[in-house]
Every structure is written in structure tokens, then in C-alpha cells.
Design a protein around this motif. Sequence first.
Motif, PDB file in Angstrom:
ATOM      1  N   SER A  40      -5.014  24.722 -12.818  1.00  0.00           N
ATOM      2  CA  SER A  40      -3.785  25.494 -13.095  1.00  0.00           C
ATOM      3  C   SER A  40      -3.594  25.702 -14.592  1.00  0.00           C
ATOM      4  CB  SER A  40      -2.568  24.761 -12.514  1.00  0.00           C
ATOM      5  OG  SER A  40      -2.460  23.471 -13.077  1.00  0.00           O
ATOM      6  N   PHE A  41      -4.400  25.019 -15.399  1.00  0.00           N
ATOM      7  CA  PHE A  41      -4.272  25.111 -16.853  1.00  0.00           C
ATOM      8  C   PHE A  41      -5.640  24.873 -17.467  1.00  0.00           C
ATOM      9  CE2 PHE A  41      -3.850  23.040 -20.973  1.00  0.00           C
ATOM     10  CZ  PHE A  41      -2.867  23.763 -21.611  1.00  0.00           C
ATOM     11  N   ARG A  42      -5.998  25.695 -18.448  1.00  0.00           N
ATOM     12  CA  ARG A  42      -7.249  25.483 -19.198  1.00  0.00           C
ATOM     13  C   ARG A  42      -7.002  25.867 -20.650  1.00  0.00           C
ATOM     14  NH1 ARG A  42     -12.493  27.630 -15.807  1.00  0.00           N
ATOM     15  NH2 ARG A  42     -13.544  26.507 -17.494  1.00  0.00           N
ATOM     16  N   GLU A  43      -7.451  25.019 -21.560  1.00  0.00           N
ATOM     17  CA  GLU A  43      -7.303  25.355 -22.981  1.00  0.00           C
ATOM     18  C   GLU A  43      -8.439  24.727 -23.777  1.00  0.00           C
ATOM     19  OE1 GLU A  43      -3.251  25.235 -24.471  1.00  0.00           O
ATOM     20  OE2 GLU A  43      -3.981  24.499 -26.397  1.00  0.00           O
ATOM     21  N   MET A  44      -8.967  25.503 -24.698  1.00  0.00           N
ATOM     22  CA  MET A  44     -10.021  25.026 -25.596  1.00  0.00           C
ATOM     23  C   MET A  44      -9.357  24.441 -26.837  1.00  0.00           C
ATOM     24  SD  MET A  44     -13.469  25.685 -25.369  1.00  0.00           S
ATOM     25  CE  MET A  44     -14.000  27.380 -25.203  1.00  0.00           C
ATOM     26  N   ILE A  45      -9.798  23.241 -27.251  1.00  0.00           N
ATOM     27  CA  ILE A  45      -9.233  22.601 -28.442  1.00  0.00           C
ATOM     28  C   ILE A  45     -10.351  22.478 -29.473  1.00  0.00           C
ATOM     29  CG2 ILE A  45      -7.922  20.616 -29.316  1.00  0.00           C
ATOM     30  CD1 ILE A  45      -6.596  21.975 -26.871  1.00  0.00           C
ATOM     31  N   LYS A  46     -10.174  23.146 -30.599  1.00  0.00           N
ATOM     32  CA  LYS A  46     -11.196  23.084 -31.651  1.00  0.00           C
ATOM     33  C   LYS A  46     -11.190  21.706 -32.317  1.00  0.00           C
ATOM     34  CE  LYS A  46      -9.636  26.779 -33.715  1.00  0.00           C
ATOM     35  NZ  LYS A  46      -9.375  27.858 -34.651  1.00  0.00           N
ATOM     36  N   ASN A 106     -21.107  16.444 -36.443  1.00  0.00           N
ATOM     37  CA  ASN A 106     -20.881  17.865 -36.181  1.00  0.00           C
ATOM     38  C   ASN A 106     -19.745  18.007 -35.157  1.00  0.00           C
ATOM     39  OD1 ASN A 106     -21.172  20.670 -35.857  1.00  0.00           O
ATOM     40  ND2 ASN A 106     -22.674  20.393 -34.217  1.00  0.00           N
ATOM     41  N   PRO A 107     -18.477  17.917 -35.604  1.00  0.00           N
ATOM     42  CA  PRO A 107     -17.353  18.002 -34.659  1.00  0.00           C
ATOM     43  C   PRO A 107     -17.336  19.340 -33.924  1.00  0.00           C
ATOM     44  CG  PRO A 107     -16.636  17.147 -36.789  1.00  0.00           C
ATOM     45  CD  PRO A 107     -18.030  17.655 -36.980  1.00  0.00           C
ATOM     46  N   THR A 108     -17.128  19.279 -32.616  1.00  0.00           N
ATOM     47  CA  THR A 108     -17.222  20.475 -31.760  1.00  0.00           C
ATOM     48  C   THR A 108     -16.004  20.561 -30.830  1.00  0.00           C
ATOM     49  OG1 THR A 108     -18.587  19.144 -30.278  1.00  0.00           O
ATOM     50  CG2 THR A 108     -19.742  20.627 -31.780  1.00  0.00           C
ATOM     51  N   PRO A 109     -15.767  21.730 -30.212  1.00  0.00           N
ATOM     52  CA  PRO A 109     -14.583  21.878 -29.348  1.00  0.00           C
ATOM     53  C   PRO A 109     -14.683  21.087 -28.043  1.00  0.00           C
ATOM     54  CG  PRO A 109     -15.692  24.007 -29.736  1.00  0.00           C
ATOM     55  CD  PRO A 109     -16.549  22.955 -30.316  1.00  0.00           C
ATOM     56  N   ILE A 110     -13.520  20.817 -27.477  1.00  0.00           N
ATOM     57  CA  ILE A 110     -13.437  20.268 -26.120  1.00  0.00           C
ATOM     58  C   ILE A 110     -12.589  21.236 -25.296  1.00  0.00           C
ATOM     59  CG2 ILE A 110     -13.684  17.834 -26.765  1.00  0.00           C
ATOM     60  CD1 ILE A 110     -10.597  17.643 -26.515  1.00  0.00           C
ATOM     61  N   GLU A 111     -12.618  21.066 -23.974  1.00  0.00           N
ATOM     62  CA  GLU A 111     -11.730  21.848 -23.129  1.00  0.00           C
ATOM     63  C   GLU A 111     -10.866  20.902 -22.311  1.00  0.00           C
ATOM     64  OE1 GLU A 111     -13.510  24.639 -20.374  1.00  0.00           O
ATOM     65  OE2 GLU A 111     -11.591  25.586 -19.971  1.00  0.00           O
ATOM     66  N   ILE A 112      -9.584  21.273 -22.181  1.00  0.00           N
ATOM     67  CA  ILE A 112      -8.650  20.521 -21.339  1.00  0.00           C
ATOM     68  C   ILE A 112      -8.402  21.349 -20.071  1.00  0.00           C
ATOM     69  CG2 ILE A 112      -6.309  19.601 -21.149  1.00  0.00           C
ATOM     70  CD1 ILE A 112      -7.718  18.185 -23.363  1.00  0.00           C
ATOM     71  N   LEU A 113      -8.523  20.711 -18.921  1.00  0.00           N
ATOM     72  CA  LEU A 113      -8.217  21.358 -17.643  1.00  0.00           C
ATOM     73  C   LEU A 113      -7.216  20.481 -16.893  1.00  0.00           C
ATOM     74  CD1 LEU A 113     -11.596  21.558 -18.099  1.00  0.00           C
ATOM     75  CD2 LEU A 113     -11.282  23.177 -16.233  1.00  0.00           C
ATOM     76  N   ILE A 114      -6.284  21.115 -16.181  1.00  0.00           N
ATOM     77  CA  ILE A 114      -5.294  20.376 -15.386  1.00  0.00           C
ATOM     78  C   ILE A 114      -5.236  20.991 -13.983  1.00  0.00           C
ATOM     79  CG2 ILE A 114      -2.832  19.808 -15.136  1.00  0.00           C
ATOM     80  CD1 ILE A 114      -2.650  19.797 -18.211  1.00  0.00           C
ATOM     81  N   ILE A 134     -17.687  19.766 -24.391  1.00  0.00           N
ATOM     82  CA  ILE A 134     -18.463  20.998 -24.186  1.00  0.00           C
ATOM     83  C   ILE A 134     -19.875  20.909 -24.764  1.00  0.00           C
ATOM     84  CG2 ILE A 134     -18.549  23.488 -24.666  1.00  0.00           C
ATOM     85  CD1 ILE A 134     -15.440  23.385 -24.818  1.00  0.00           C
ATOM     86  N   GLU A 135     -19.951  20.486 -26.033  1.00  0.00           N
ATOM     87  CA  GLU A 135     -21.266  20.478 -26.691  1.00  0.00           C
ATOM     88  C   GLU A 135     -21.883  19.083 -26.796  1.00  0.00           C
ATOM     89  OE1 GLU A 135     -21.570  22.968 -30.216  1.00  0.00           O
ATOM     90  OE2 GLU A 135     -19.834  24.124 -29.565  1.00  0.00           O
TER      91      GLU A 135
END
Length: 212
Positions: A13-19, A202-210, A39-40
Motif C-alpha cells: 500500500s506504500f512504497r518509497e525510495m530513500i536515498k 559506497n552508500p546506496t538507496p533503500i526502498e521502504i514498502l508497507i 536495493i544494491e
Amino acid sequence: MIKESSLLAEQASFREMIKAGDYFIKVLNKGQTLRILDIEGNQAADTLFYNAQNPAERYNAMDTIREQASIYLTAGSKLLSNENNTMLEITADTCGRHDTIGGACATESNTVRYSLEKKCMHACRDSWMLAVAENEEFGIDKRDITHNINFFMNVPVTEQGGLTFEDGISAPGKYVEMKAYMDTIVLLSNCPQLNNPCNGYNPTPIEILIWD
Ligand SMILES: [Zn+2]
């Protein structure tokens, strides 16, 4: 413990990419499930939890470690509050192990651990401070920033009882999932650390899903 999820990303119901270097703050309602997706690979997600009705009740590493008799968190771990209530339970985990001892990076600890000129480098504590300052409606302030969970981070405890920050055990696509037992504020910093191997330099994005 490796345990895969049966939840489908397209039904979230929710998805957001966090840099890397950004924060995420949101109430996870009782019964909802949160996934943090690496993600990476080799990324650290420094996370705090609060009771949304009463933020003085918050995640407590000591109670969690004592009650489950383990210093690492994984599928089946119950994340306890300072009032010994279960806030969330880790219901799936494809990484296998998460740290709750190493603490979050701060400009002060970067200075002590690495060098004086690291003082101005962005750190997780700064991201949390910015999050609580920009989101006063959650009722959290500086004094509420306490001991956290470092999802995906590898901080093995040596036989002598020492702590080391080691190269990550996570990899692209690995995730951890947890179900809320109470309405819980999730405050997460996607770690920007460049001075130790917690993010593979090498910090990379994550994704949050709910899921509801
Ligand atoms: Zn950090």
C-alpha cells in the motif's frame, strides 16, 4: 535465520525510495508490515521505533537482547520497548542477521574514530535530528534519540567480547520485514557513512514498502 516473505511488492500500500543520507519517518499502524529492501547491497539502515501514542515508550536494545537471549536480530526476533512490550516482530529476513549493539554514526564518533576533519561529514544522528525538527507532529525531540537497530549492518562480537565493523553480509535485493504489534513511529536514517565498511564505502538507496 533466513526466512522469505510471501508478500508481493505490487500489493504493497506504500512504497518509497530513500536515498543514502536521507531519513524516513512514518507511523506504521498496528497489524501493518514494513519491509526494508537493500536495493544494491551492503547498506546500513539505522532505525529507531516509538509508540505513536506515547513516544516515551521506545525500542530498547537491552530488553530485546535479554529476552531473546541473542545479540543479533533476525526472523522471529521480537523488538521490545523500554516497558517490555513487543513493538514489532521480524517476520521475514533474507539477510540473516542485524546489529543492535554498534549504535548510529555521529559527527562526534566520526571525529574520535577516524580524524578531526571528519567532523563535518554527514552522519545518521544528523539525519535523525533533521527528521524530528522537520516533523514536530510526531512529538519526538533530541532527548528521545536513543539506542537503535542497524538493519543489514555486520557488527560481529569477537570471542574476547570486542566489537568490529565488518564488511556487510547483505547483498543486492536482500530485505528484512517486520509486523507492528502497536502503532509505531519508524524513524530511519539511510546511513551516509564513508569511513568504515558498513556501506561498502559506497552508500546506496533503500526502498521502504508497507502492506496493510
Ligand atoms: Zn550511519
